[in-house]
Motif scaffolding. Structure first.
Motif, PDB file in Angstrom:
ATOM      1  N   SER A 274      13.012 -20.833 -19.841  1.00 42.10           N
ATOM      2  CA  SER A 274      13.960 -20.482 -20.913  1.00 42.10           C
ATOM      3  C   SER A 274      15.223 -21.332 -20.843  1.00 42.10           C
ATOM      4  O   SER A 274      15.769 -21.743 -21.873  1.00 42.10           O
ATOM      5  CB  SER A 274      14.322 -18.990 -20.843  1.00 42.10           C
ATOM      6  OG  SER A 274      13.276 -18.206 -21.370  1.00 42.10           O
ATOM      7  N   GLY A 275      15.689 -21.613 -19.618  1.00 47.11           N
ATOM      8  CA  GLY A 275      16.860 -22.481 -19.480  1.00 47.11           C
ATOM      9  C   GLY A 275      16.597 -23.880 -20.003  1.00 47.11           C
ATOM     10  O   GLY A 275      17.479 -24.514 -20.603  1.00 47.11           O
ATOM     11  N   GLY A 276      15.376 -24.386 -19.796  1.00 41.89           N
ATOM     12  CA  GLY A 276      15.019 -25.691 -20.310  1.00 41.89           C
ATOM     13  C   GLY A 276      14.948 -25.712 -21.821  1.00 41.89           C
ATOM     14  O   GLY A 276      15.317 -26.708 -22.466  1.00 41.89           O
ATOM     15  N   VAL A 277      14.463 -24.613 -22.413  1.00 45.38           N
ATOM     16  CA  VAL A 277      14.449 -24.492 -23.874  1.00 45.38           C
ATOM     17  C   VAL A 277      15.876 -24.555 -24.418  1.00 45.38           C
ATOM     18  O   VAL A 277      16.150 -25.247 -25.404  1.00 45.38           O
ATOM     19  CB  VAL A 277      13.765 -23.174 -24.302  1.00 45.38           C
ATOM     20  CG1 VAL A 277      13.903 -22.955 -25.813  1.00 45.38           C
ATOM     21  CG2 VAL A 277      12.289 -23.186 -23.914  1.00 45.38           C
ATOM     22  N   VAL A 278      16.780 -23.852 -23.757  1.00 46.57           N
ATOM     23  CA  VAL A 278      18.190 -23.850 -24.182  1.00 46.57           C
ATOM     24  C   VAL A 278      18.781 -25.255 -24.111  1.00 46.57           C
ATOM     25  O   VAL A 278      19.466 -25.704 -25.044  1.00 46.57           O
ATOM     26  CB  VAL A 278      19.010 -22.861 -23.330  1.00 46.57           C
ATOM     27  CG1 VAL A 278      20.504 -23.010 -23.617  1.00 46.57           C
ATOM     28  CG2 VAL A 278      18.553 -21.434 -23.587  1.00 46.57           C
ATOM     29  N   ASP A 279      18.539 -25.962 -23.020  1.00 48.68           N
ATOM     30  CA  ASP A 279      19.092 -27.309 -22.861  1.00 48.68           C
ATOM     31  C   ASP A 279      18.599 -28.246 -23.969  1.00 48.68           C
ATOM     32  O   ASP A 279      19.389 -28.987 -24.573  1.00 48.68           O
ATOM     33  CB  ASP A 279      18.715 -27.886 -21.496  1.00 48.68           C
ATOM     34  CG  ASP A 279      19.447 -27.209 -20.350  1.00 48.68           C
ATOM     35  OD1 ASP A 279      20.456 -26.528 -20.621  1.00 48.68           O
ATOM     36  OD2 ASP A 279      18.998 -27.351 -19.201  1.00 48.68           O
ATOM     37  N   VAL A 288      18.580 -20.873 -30.388  1.00 46.23           N
ATOM     38  CA  VAL A 288      17.594 -20.177 -29.550  1.00 46.23           C
ATOM     39  C   VAL A 288      18.265 -18.983 -28.860  1.00 46.23           C
ATOM     40  O   VAL A 288      18.333 -18.915 -27.630  1.00 46.23           O
ATOM     41  CB  VAL A 288      16.953 -21.128 -28.511  1.00 46.23           C
ATOM     42  CG1 VAL A 288      16.008 -22.113 -29.193  1.00 46.23           C
ATOM     43  CG2 VAL A 288      18.008 -21.876 -27.707  1.00 46.23           C
ATOM     44  N   PRO A 289      18.752 -18.005 -29.616  1.00 42.69           N
ATOM     45  CA  PRO A 289      19.522 -16.910 -29.016  1.00 42.69           C
ATOM     46  C   PRO A 289      18.736 -16.059 -28.024  1.00 42.69           C
ATOM     47  O   PRO A 289      19.297 -15.563 -27.041  1.00 42.69           O
ATOM     48  CB  PRO A 289      19.956 -16.081 -30.230  1.00 42.69           C
ATOM     49  CG  PRO A 289      18.985 -16.443 -31.317  1.00 42.69           C
ATOM     50  CD  PRO A 289      18.653 -17.875 -31.083  1.00 42.69           C
ATOM     51  N   ARG A 290      17.433 -15.880 -28.270  1.00 51.42           N
ATOM     52  CA  ARG A 290      16.649 -15.049 -27.369  1.00 51.42           C
ATOM     53  C   ARG A 290      16.466 -15.733 -26.002  1.00 51.42           C
ATOM     54  O   ARG A 290      16.641 -15.102 -24.952  1.00 51.42           O
ATOM     55  CB  ARG A 290      15.278 -14.761 -27.978  1.00 51.42           C
ATOM     56  CG  ARG A 290      15.342 -13.931 -29.248  1.00 51.42           C
ATOM     57  CD  ARG A 290      15.753 -12.500 -28.975  1.00 51.42           C
ATOM     58  NE  ARG A 290      14.907 -11.576 -29.713  1.00 51.42           N
ATOM     59  CZ  ARG A 290      14.889 -10.269 -29.546  1.00 51.42           C
ATOM     60  NH1 ARG A 290      15.689  -9.723 -28.647  1.00 51.42           N
ATOM     61  NH2 ARG A 290      14.087  -9.501 -30.248  1.00 51.42           N
ATOM     62  N   ASN A 291      16.114 -16.997 -25.999  1.00 49.25           N
ATOM     63  CA  ASN A 291      15.974 -17.716 -24.732  1.00 49.25           C
ATOM     64  C   ASN A 291      17.317 -17.830 -24.020  1.00 49.25           C
ATOM     65  O   ASN A 291      17.371 -17.764 -22.787  1.00 49.25           O
ATOM     66  CB  ASN A 291      15.381 -19.106 -24.979  1.00 49.25           C
ATOM     67  CG  ASN A 291      13.875 -19.099 -25.085  1.00 49.25           C
ATOM     68  OD1 ASN A 291      13.167 -18.992 -24.091  1.00 49.25           O
ATOM     69  ND2 ASN A 291      13.379 -19.185 -26.320  1.00 49.25           N
ATOM     70  N   ARG A 292      18.394 -17.998 -24.772  1.00 51.37           N
ATOM     71  CA  ARG A 292      19.719 -18.083 -24.153  1.00 51.37           C
ATOM     72  C   ARG A 292      20.067 -16.778 -23.447  1.00 51.37           C
ATOM     73  O   ARG A 292      20.612 -16.777 -22.334  1.00 51.37           O
ATOM     74  CB  ARG A 292      20.770 -18.429 -25.211  1.00 51.37           C
ATOM     75  CG  ARG A 292      22.126 -18.807 -24.620  1.00 51.37           C
ATOM     76  CD  ARG A 292      23.126 -19.161 -25.719  1.00 51.37           C
ATOM     77  NE  ARG A 292      22.640 -20.266 -26.529  1.00 51.37           N
ATOM     78  CZ  ARG A 292      22.781 -21.545 -26.216  1.00 51.37           C
ATOM     79  NH1 ARG A 292      23.368 -21.882 -25.079  1.00 51.37           N
ATOM     80  NH2 ARG A 292      22.318 -22.486 -27.028  1.00 51.37           N
ATOM     81  N   THR A 293      19.736 -15.651 -24.082  1.00 53.34           N
ATOM     82  CA  THR A 293      20.016 -14.354 -23.465  1.00 53.34           C
ATOM     83  C   THR A 293      19.187 -14.158 -22.194  1.00 53.34           C
ATOM     84  O   THR A 293      19.691 -13.676 -21.173  1.00 53.34           O
ATOM     85  CB  THR A 293      19.733 -13.220 -24.457  1.00 53.34           C
ATOM     86  OG1 THR A 293      20.602 -13.355 -25.588  1.00 53.34           O
ATOM     87  CG2 THR A 293      19.960 -11.861 -23.819  1.00 53.34           C
ATOM     88  N   VAL A 294      17.912 -14.531 -22.247  1.00 50.03           N
ATOM     89  CA  VAL A 294      17.066 -14.443 -21.053  1.00 50.03           C
ATOM     90  C   VAL A 294      17.646 -15.281 -19.922  1.00 50.03           C
ATOM     91  O   VAL A 294      17.749 -14.827 -18.773  1.00 50.03           O
ATOM     92  CB  VAL A 294      15.620 -14.900 -21.374  1.00 50.03           C
ATOM     93  CG1 VAL A 294      14.820 -15.093 -20.089  1.00 50.03           C
ATOM     94  CG2 VAL A 294      14.934 -13.900 -22.288  1.00 50.03           C
ATOM     95  N   ALA A 295      18.042 -16.523 -20.243  1.00 55.08           N
ATOM     96  CA  ALA A 295      18.617 -17.403 -19.224  1.00 55.08           C
ATOM     97  C   ALA A 295      19.901 -16.817 -18.650  1.00 55.08           C
ATOM     98  O   ALA A 295      20.153 -16.915 -17.437  1.00 55.08           O
ATOM     99  CB  ALA A 295      18.873 -18.781 -19.817  1.00 55.08           C
TER     100      ALA A 295
END
Length: 309
Positions: A274-279, A288-295
């Motif tokens: 998820s952190g890689g998706v955010v980057d 990508v708010p959902r992946n950012r929250t997970v990270a």
């Protein structure tokens, strides 16, 4: 073939042992108690497909101790990728083709940036396995599959040879004519499974059976699809729905290595999931708010169990 397997854990151990049993000259790179156990007694793999034991001594403690190789398999955690590439460049195996069986979409970018572009083949694997104790790997199901393909036309012959080696070892192996897309297809599912099982602290059966967590699973995957498409990868816009349907076919008790590492207080591959998706999303301007929250939720655990928890 002379095959060097860097990382003798679940992935490297299972595939490496099968390749050795088929007559290939396999050398593992391991460390600590696992290294000593394999050096003393060989690597034992317990599997529904039949147990395998490699020869004692078929292991070294450093990449610098490797001899010349016809193939290098990389199966370490993602944070070690840069170090592996740098050490390979100064080893006797420096000219061998390299196939990473690691998670994520960042692995080959790192390897291709540090090794020659002609060396690195693209690939993904599908297997559930872990180190049960030093010198022993447990393969959890009959699934052991590799999909690989060339990034460049000049790699086609090498890719075919590696594919044949896996098949000759009884490993299900497929060729992909668009390996980047194949890697992203797995990544979409992997990010969804990892993000939700880790944040929910439960297996996929729990995640998919509750409306809110099921929606989270879909949204995390849909955001990852959007990033892939922004990168130019040819994924269908509704691919997240396809993967959600796939998640409904999985055993209810299935979880992710990210969840297992979280539960055990180990370091997490979150920055490449998820952190890689955010980057990537930040560079491309994709929300990508959902992946950012997970990270954000899992950030305190990235380096292992926080002090005082």
């Amino acid at each position: 073939m002379r095959i060097a397997v860097i990382g003798a854990g679940g992935v490297g151990g299972c595939f490496g042992a099968r390749l050795a049993a088929a007559g290939n000259e396999v050398t593992f790179v391991a460390r600590g108690a696992h290294l000593e156990a394999v050096r003393r007694s060989g690597l034992i793999v317990h599997s529904p497909l039949g147990d395998v034991r490699t020869s004692p001594g078929s292991v070294v403690g450093s990449i610098s101790d490797l001899g010349p190789a016809d193939l290098v398999l990389v199966a370490v955690k993602l944070w070690d990728t840069e170090d592996v590439a740098d050490r390979l460049r100064s080893s006797a195996a420096r000219d061998a083709p390299v196939l990473s069986l690691q998670n994520g979409v960042h692995k080959d970018t790192v390897l291709r940036g540090r090794l020659t572009d002609e060396q690195v083949l693209g690939g993904v694997c599908f297997i559930s396995a872990f180190i049960e104790e030093p010198g022993v790997v447990r393969h959890n199901s009959a699934l052991q599959k590799v999909v690989l393909g060339p990034y460049r036309t000049g790699q086609a012959a090498t890719s075919r040879n590696v594919l044949a080696a896996f098949r000759d070892a009884g490993i299900e192996a497929e060729a992909s004519d668009d390996i980047e897309r194949t890697i992203w297809e797995k990544f979409v599912f992997l990010v969804g499974l990892s993000a939700t099982t880790a944040t929910v602290r439960g297996p996929i059966g729990v995640v998919r059976s509750h409306e809110q967590s099921r929606r989270l699973l879909h949204d995390v995957m849909a955001e990852t699809v959007a990033v892939a498409r922004a990168c130019g990868v040819r994924l269908d816009s509704d691919f997240a729905e396809d993967r959600l349907d796939f998640c409904d076919t999985l055993p209810a008790a299935m979880t992710s290595s990210l969840h297992n590492d979280l539960e055990n207080g180990n370091r997490l591959e979150l920055p490449w999931l998820s952190g890689g998706v955010v980057d990537l999303a930040d560079r491309l301007g994709v929300p990508v708010p959902r992946n950012r929250t997970v990270a954000d939720i899992l950030a305190p655990h990235v380096l292992g169990r926080p002090a005082g928890s």
